[in-house]
Design a protein around this motif. Structure first.
Motif, mmCIF file in Angstrom:
data_model
loop_
_atom_site.group_PDB
_atom_site.id
_atom_site.type_symbol
_atom_site.label_atom_id
_atom_site.label_comp_id
_atom_site.label_asym_id
_atom_site.label_seq_id
_atom_site.Cartn_x
_atom_site.Cartn_y
_atom_site.Cartn_z
ATOM 1 N N LYS A 109 0.884 -1.162 0.000
ATOM 2 C CA LYS A 109 0.000 0.000 0.000
ATOM 3 C C LYS A 109 0.920 1.210 0.000
ATOM 4 C CE LYS A 109 -3.835 2.192 2.328
ATOM 5 N NZ LYS A 109 -4.814 2.133 3.397
ATOM 6 N N ALA A 110 0.787 2.044 -1.025
ATOM 7 C CA ALA A 110 1.715 3.151 -1.185
ATOM 8 C C ALA A 110 0.982 4.473 -1.330
ATOM 9 C CB ALA A 110 2.588 2.914 -2.418
ATOM 10 N N SER A 111 1.659 5.506 -0.913
ATOM 11 C CA SER A 111 1.153 6.856 -1.135
ATOM 12 C C SER A 111 2.335 7.696 -1.583
ATOM 13 C CB SER A 111 0.539 7.432 0.133
ATOM 14 O OG SER A 111 1.510 7.506 1.153
ATOM 15 N N GLY A 112 2.056 8.695 -2.383
ATOM 16 C CA GLY A 112 3.135 9.523 -2.880
ATOM 17 C C GLY A 112 2.638 10.881 -3.312
ATOM 18 N N ASP A 113 3.585 11.754 -3.506
ATOM 19 C CA ASP A 113 3.284 13.115 -3.910
ATOM 20 C C ASP A 113 4.404 13.584 -4.827
ATOM 21 O OD1 ASP A 113 1.952 15.607 -3.931
ATOM 22 O OD2 ASP A 113 3.283 16.360 -2.366
ATOM 23 N N MET A 114 4.021 14.310 -5.847
ATOM 24 C CA MET A 114 4.999 14.850 -6.773
ATOM 25 C C MET A 114 4.752 16.341 -6.912
ATOM 26 S SD MET A 114 5.841 13.101 -10.378
ATOM 27 C CE MET A 114 7.514 13.035 -10.917
ATOM 28 N N GLN A 115 5.831 17.108 -6.907
ATOM 29 C CA GLN A 115 5.729 18.554 -7.067
ATOM 30 C C GLN A 115 6.656 18.973 -8.193
ATOM 31 O OE1 GLN A 115 7.009 19.892 -3.257
ATOM 32 N NE2 GLN A 115 5.159 19.221 -2.208
ATOM 33 N N GLY A 116 6.234 19.933 -8.947
ATOM 34 C CA GLY A 116 7.066 20.414 -10.040
ATOM 35 C C GLY A 116 6.291 20.452 -11.339
ATOM 36 N N THR A 117 7.018 20.690 -12.403
ATOM 37 C CA THR A 117 6.409 20.881 -13.713
ATOM 38 C C THR A 117 5.548 19.707 -14.137
ATOM 39 O OG1 THR A 117 8.318 22.195 -14.343
ATOM 40 C CG2 THR A 117 6.898 21.446 -16.122
ATOM 41 N N ILE A 118 6.071 18.493 -14.028
ATOM 42 C CA ILE A 118 5.322 17.322 -14.481
ATOM 43 C C ILE A 118 4.054 17.143 -13.662
ATOM 44 C CG2 ILE A 118 5.362 14.803 -14.614
ATOM 45 C CD1 ILE A 118 8.261 15.045 -15.511
ATOM 46 N N ALA A 119 4.160 17.260 -12.365
ATOM 47 C CA ALA A 119 2.982 17.096 -11.506
ATOM 48 C C ALA A 119 1.919 18.132 -11.860
ATOM 49 C CB ALA A 119 3.379 17.214 -10.042
ATOM 50 N N ASP A 120 2.336 19.336 -12.147
ATOM 51 C CA ASP A 120 1.386 20.386 -12.506
ATOM 52 C C ASP A 120 0.674 20.092 -13.824
ATOM 53 O OD1 ASP A 120 2.158 21.732 -10.243
ATOM 54 O OD2 ASP A 120 3.514 23.105 -11.288
ATOM 55 N N LEU A 121 1.392 19.469 -14.750
ATOM 56 C CA LEU A 121 0.841 19.248 -16.076
ATOM 57 C C LEU A 121 0.008 17.972 -16.208
ATOM 58 C CD1 LEU A 121 3.940 20.204 -18.260
ATOM 59 C CD2 LEU A 121 1.881 21.560 -17.870
ATOM 60 N N ALA A 122 0.370 16.940 -15.470
ATOM 61 C CA ALA A 122 -0.205 15.639 -15.822
ATOM 62 C C ALA A 122 -0.443 14.721 -14.625
ATOM 63 C CB ALA A 122 0.707 14.962 -16.826
ATOM 64 N N THR A 123 -1.299 15.099 -13.715
ATOM 65 C CA THR A 123 -1.548 14.282 -12.533
ATOM 66 C C THR A 123 -2.054 12.887 -12.890
ATOM 67 O OG1 THR A 123 -2.003 16.266 -11.258
ATOM 68 C CG2 THR A 123 -2.787 14.196 -10.339
ATOM 69 N N LYS A 124 -3.026 12.792 -13.795
ATOM 70 C CA LYS A 124 -3.554 11.475 -14.182
ATOM 71 C C LYS A 124 -2.495 10.632 -14.866
ATOM 72 C CE LYS A 124 -8.437 12.511 -14.620
ATOM 73 N NZ LYS A 124 -9.598 12.532 -15.500
ATOM 74 N N LEU A 125 -1.700 11.251 -15.695
ATOM 75 C CA LEU A 125 -0.637 10.530 -16.389
ATOM 76 C C LEU A 125 0.405 10.021 -15.402
ATOM 77 C CD1 LEU A 125 0.426 9.590 -19.107
ATOM 78 C CD2 LEU A 125 1.526 11.819 -19.382
ATOM 79 N N VAL A 126 0.714 10.804 -14.378
ATOM 80 C CA VAL A 126 1.671 10.384 -13.350
ATOM 81 C C VAL A 126 1.148 9.149 -12.627
ATOM 82 C CG1 VAL A 126 2.711 11.035 -11.140
ATOM 83 C CG2 VAL A 126 2.721 12.651 -13.037
#
Length: 152
Positions: A109-126
């Motif tokens: 069971k994992a949780s994560g967070d991404m910040q930066g250009t990619i996270a801003d542009l493509a949450t579903k893709l991430v």
């Protein structure tokens, strides 16, 4: 981002445990992993790239193992940075369940967070990419362990 998964690994639980704590095995199993360096029994660095749509960001992650209950479970925490990828943090609770003498069920069971250009542009893709990376990792991990057992 939240993820859960379960995978059958065709190896005894002790072998799976040892492999999950071996950066060189993980390097072989992590898709597009360039580097895996052990710093201590509970800490290593992995450098890998991943495909996210049409770009391939690289991420350097410090991975820490805690709450160790060998060979049953642990918590894996990762914090990584990359020029394009930005900052990524994650934590996974990993449990190994012995199904029989030669098969292990791995649940996480994992949780994560991404910040930066990619996270801003493509949450579903991430999120989709993270699930695909997990699936690819565990398929490759099982193959690495199987090939090691055949070599013995």
């Amino acid at each position: 981002m939240e993820m859960t998964g379960s995978y059958i690994i065709n190896s005894p639980r002790q072998k799976v445990w040892e492999a999950m704590n071996d950066p060189q095995v993980l390097k072989q199993a992590i898709p597009r992993c360039d580097e895996a360096i052990r710093h201590s029994d509970t800490e290593f660095t992995a450098v890998f790239s991943f495909k996210l749509g049409f770009i391939k960001p690289q991420l350097k992650s410090l991975i820490t193992i805690s709450d160790i209950n060998a060979p049953n479970s642990y918590v894996m925490s990762a914090e990584g940075q990359g020029k394009i990828a930005g900052l990524a943090k994650g934590k996974a609770n990993v449990v190994l369940i012995e199904k029989d003498a030669i098969t292990t069920l791995l649940e996480f069971k994992a949780s994560g967070d991404m910040q930066g250009t990619i996270a801003d542009l493509a949450t579903k893709l991430v999120t989709k990419t993270a699930q695909k990376l997990a699936d690819d990792f565990f398929e490759r991990f099982d193959q690495v362990l199987s090939s090691q057992q055949q070599a013995v």
